[in-house]
Write a protein that holds these residues in place. Structure first.
Motif, PDB file in Angstrom:
ATOM      1  N   LEU A   1     124.342  46.367  37.123  1.00 21.46           N
ATOM      2  CA  LEU A   1     123.598  45.891  35.958  1.00 21.46           C
ATOM      3  C   LEU A   1     124.261  44.638  35.405  1.00 21.46           C
ATOM      4  CD1 LEU A   1     121.416  46.206  33.770  1.00 21.46           C
ATOM      5  CD2 LEU A   1     122.927  47.851  32.612  1.00 21.46           C
ATOM      6  N   ASP A   2     123.499  43.554  35.404  1.00 29.67           N
ATOM      7  CA  ASP A   2     123.981  42.264  34.911  1.00 29.67           C
ATOM      8  C   ASP A   2     123.377  42.012  33.536  1.00 29.67           C
ATOM      9  OD1 ASP A   2     124.660  39.656  34.385  1.00 29.67           O
ATOM     10  OD2 ASP A   2     123.883  38.837  36.262  1.00 29.67           O
ATOM     11  N   ARG A   3     124.223  42.049  32.513  1.00 33.37           N
ATOM     12  CA  ARG A   3     123.765  41.773  31.156  1.00 33.37           C
ATOM     13  C   ARG A   3     124.341  40.472  30.613  1.00 33.37           C
ATOM     14  NH1 ARG A   3     123.146  47.762  28.268  1.00 33.37           N
ATOM     15  NH2 ARG A   3     121.012  48.040  29.049  1.00 33.37           N
ATOM     16  N   GLY A   4     124.644  39.575  31.536  1.00 29.29           N
ATOM     17  CA  GLY A   4     125.132  38.271  31.126  1.00 29.29           C
ATOM     18  C   GLY A   4     126.523  38.299  30.538  1.00 29.29           C
ATOM     19  N   GLY A   5     127.349  39.236  31.005  1.00 32.28           N
ATOM     20  CA  GLY A   5     128.715  39.324  30.508  1.00 32.28           C
ATOM     21  C   GLY A   5     129.542  38.121  30.904  1.00 32.28           C
ATOM     22  N   PRO A   6     130.684  37.940  30.256  1.00 34.04           N
ATOM     23  CA  PRO A   6     131.529  36.787  30.564  1.00 34.04           C
ATOM     24  C   PRO A   6     132.139  36.900  31.953  1.00 34.04           C
ATOM     25  CG  PRO A   6     132.669  38.300  29.104  1.00 34.04           C
ATOM     26  CD  PRO A   6     131.267  38.804  29.228  1.00 34.04           C
ATOM     27  N   GLY A   7     132.541  35.768  32.486  1.00 38.30           N
ATOM     28  CA  GLY A   7     133.203  35.781  33.785  1.00 38.30           C
ATOM     29  C   GLY A   7     132.515  34.883  34.784  1.00 38.30           C
ATOM     30  N   LYS A   8     133.222  34.597  35.848  1.00 34.69           N
ATOM     31  CA  LYS A   8     132.739  33.707  36.889  1.00 34.69           C
ATOM     32  C   LYS A   8     132.052  34.502  37.992  1.00 34.69           C
ATOM     33  CE  LYS A   8     134.764  30.066  35.045  1.00 34.69           C
ATOM     34  NZ  LYS A   8     134.029  28.907  34.522  1.00 34.69           N
ATOM     35  N   ASP A   9     130.960  33.952  38.507  1.00 34.98           N
ATOM     36  CA  ASP A   9     130.283  34.546  39.651  1.00 34.98           C
ATOM     37  C   ASP A   9     131.019  34.122  40.918  1.00 34.98           C
ATOM     38  OD1 ASP A   9     128.655  35.446  41.648  1.00 34.98           O
ATOM     39  OD2 ASP A   9     126.859  34.393  40.979  1.00 34.98           O
ATOM     40  N   PRO A  10     131.596  35.071  41.672  1.00 35.61           N
ATOM     41  CA  PRO A  10     132.348  34.671  42.868  1.00 35.61           C
ATOM     42  C   PRO A  10     131.457  34.291  44.038  1.00 35.61           C
ATOM     43  CG  PRO A  10     132.322  37.048  42.683  1.00 35.61           C
ATOM     44  CD  PRO A  10     131.636  36.516  41.445  1.00 35.61           C
ATOM     45  N   GLY A  11     130.126  34.420  43.875  1.00 36.06           N
ATOM     46  CA  GLY A  11     129.236  34.129  44.994  1.00 36.06           C
ATOM     47  C   GLY A  11     129.222  35.269  45.996  1.00 36.06           C
ATOM     48  N   TRP A  12     128.633  35.039  47.126  1.00 38.22           N
ATOM     49  CA  TRP A  12     128.577  36.029  48.200  1.00 38.22           C
ATOM     50  C   TRP A  12     127.864  37.309  47.772  1.00 38.22           C
ATOM     51  CZ3 TRP A  12     130.050  35.338  53.242  1.00 38.22           C
ATOM     52  CH2 TRP A  12     130.803  34.193  53.528  1.00 38.22           C
ATOM     53  N   THR A  13     126.913  37.222  46.853  1.00 39.84           N
ATOM     54  CA  THR A  13     126.165  38.404  46.440  1.00 39.84           C
ATOM     55  C   THR A  13     125.146  38.763  47.506  1.00 39.84           C
ATOM     56  OG1 THR A  13     126.421  37.826  44.112  1.00 39.84           O
ATOM     57  CG2 THR A  13     124.689  39.396  44.662  1.00 39.84           C
ATOM     58  N   PHE A  14     125.127  40.019  47.912  1.00 40.24           N
ATOM     59  CA  PHE A  14     124.183  40.458  48.939  1.00 40.24           C
ATOM     60  C   PHE A  14     122.817  40.678  48.302  1.00 40.24           C
ATOM     61  CE2 PHE A  14     122.120  43.618  51.679  1.00 40.24           C
ATOM     62  CZ  PHE A  14     122.239  42.987  52.901  1.00 40.24           C
ATOM     63  N   ASN A  15     121.806  39.961  48.792  1.00 37.11           N
ATOM     64  CA  ASN A  15     120.476  40.017  48.197  1.00 37.11           C
ATOM     65  C   ASN A  15     119.478  40.841  49.007  1.00 37.11           C
ATOM     66  OD1 ASN A  15     121.261  38.372  46.069  1.00 37.11           O
ATOM     67  ND2 ASN A  15     120.761  36.494  47.160  1.00 37.11           N
ATOM     68  N   GLY A  16     119.901  41.408  50.106  1.00 38.34           N
ATOM     69  CA  GLY A  16     118.983  42.186  50.932  1.00 38.34           C
ATOM     70  C   GLY A  16     118.768  43.587  50.388  1.00 38.34           C
ATOM     71  N   HIS A  17     117.811  44.278  50.983  1.00 42.94           N
ATOM     72  CA  HIS A  17     117.554  45.674  50.628  1.00 42.94           C
ATOM     73  C   HIS A  17     116.884  46.335  51.822  1.00 42.94           C
ATOM     74  CE1 HIS A  17     117.008  48.993  47.734  1.00 42.94           C
ATOM     75  NE2 HIS A  17     115.975  49.295  48.516  1.00 42.94           N
TER      76      HIS A  17
END
Length: 295
Positions: A122-138
């Protein structure tokens, strides 16, 4: 009862040291709470809550909330580090990781079909850097047994971890099937709805409510028909089989409506309190929308 391993203050100090201190030991999971064998989800979450609150008070809100099929998965990101609150039914742990390295490893875990690093996030716009490499498949599950198990684990995780990470919020989704597209089913967990925390309902406007039809619906697991023609099932979290029972009702119903495989079942309107973006890679049905950019 639950056996505390550290105090909330100890857990908060450890979190701050791992996230911001010099030269942390990467990848080493430190137990902040031990659960005795046989402790239930309510006991575990009540024991974790003061430690979680103390950590948030010390280092700030998480970048990403989440869970696995067996424990929490909460992340605090900086440009270089990821602090991970994880665990299972026996313990809760804190560990710190190289942000890019963890993101890459989890991406390949998803991509290669290894056990999922998390079943919901769950992403609620919390602080911090996005490290990338997020898996978008399903990927939908192949069999009904797999889909039922996946749904059971997801519902159980929400019931245990949402009250800690997002107190007061409900979480759930709508289901439609390819062969009966006009009829909605709603499935969810509402931790504040005492006595019916696990619940599902299906709109049954198009069917004449005969005794024979009612018998068929009850055979699938539906328990009552309300004045708006929704068949419903409500199960308290005090029932240790609540998540499994709700999953059986869902799978029984979609199969009775001639679905031939989990890929013909579509989840949409996936939400946690209408706040943030909720991703459910651990749900064994098709999901809409999928994570990431789509063209």
């Amino acid at each position: 009862m639950t056996s505390p391993t550290t105090t909330p203050q100890d857990a908060a100090e450890l979190a701050e040291r791992l996230l911001h201190g010099p030269d942390p030991e990467l990848e080493r999971a430190v137990t902040i709470l031990a659960h005795p064998e046989g402790s239930g989800p309510v006991e575990r979450r009540e024991a974790l809550l003061p430690r979680y609150d103390a950590i948030v008070a010390r280092v700030g809100p998480p970048t990403l909330l989440g869970g696995t099929g067996h424990g929490p998965s909460v992340r605090w990101h900086t440009a270089e580090r990821t602090l991970l609150l994880a665990g299972d039914s026996s313990a809760a742990t804190l560990s710190v990781h190289d942000a890019q390295g963890l993101a890459r490893r989890e991406f390949w875990d998803f991509d290669s079909g290894r056990p999922m690093p998390y079943t919901w996030q769950l992403d609620r716009g919390g602080p911090g850097k996005d490290p990338g490499w997020t898996f978008n498949g399903h990927s939908a599950d192949y069999t009904w047994d797999e889909a039922e198990e996946s749904l059971t684990l997801l519902l159980s995780s929400w019931a245990e971890h949402m009250p800690v990470q997002a107190p007061g919020d409900w979480v759930g989704f709508r289901l439609r099937i390819s062969r009966d597209w006009k009829r909605d089913m709603v499935v969810g967990v509402s931790p504040t709805a005492t006595g019916y925390e696990f619940h599902a309902g299906i709109y049954d406007l198009d069917h004449e409510q005969t005794p024979e039809h009612a018998e068929h619906m009850r055979a699938r697991g539906w328990r009552e028909l309300d004045e708006h023609r929704w068949w419903r099932v409500n199960i308290p979290e005090t029932d240790p089989g609540a998540a499994a029972e709700l999953s059986r009702v869902v799978i029984s119903d979609v199969r009775a409506r001639r679905s031939t495989c989990p890929a013909e079942v579509h989840a949409w309107d996936i939400s946690a309190g209408d706040n943030g973006r909720l991703w459910v890679p651990g749900l064994g049905f098709e999901v809409h929308p999928r994570r990431g950019e789509h063209y």
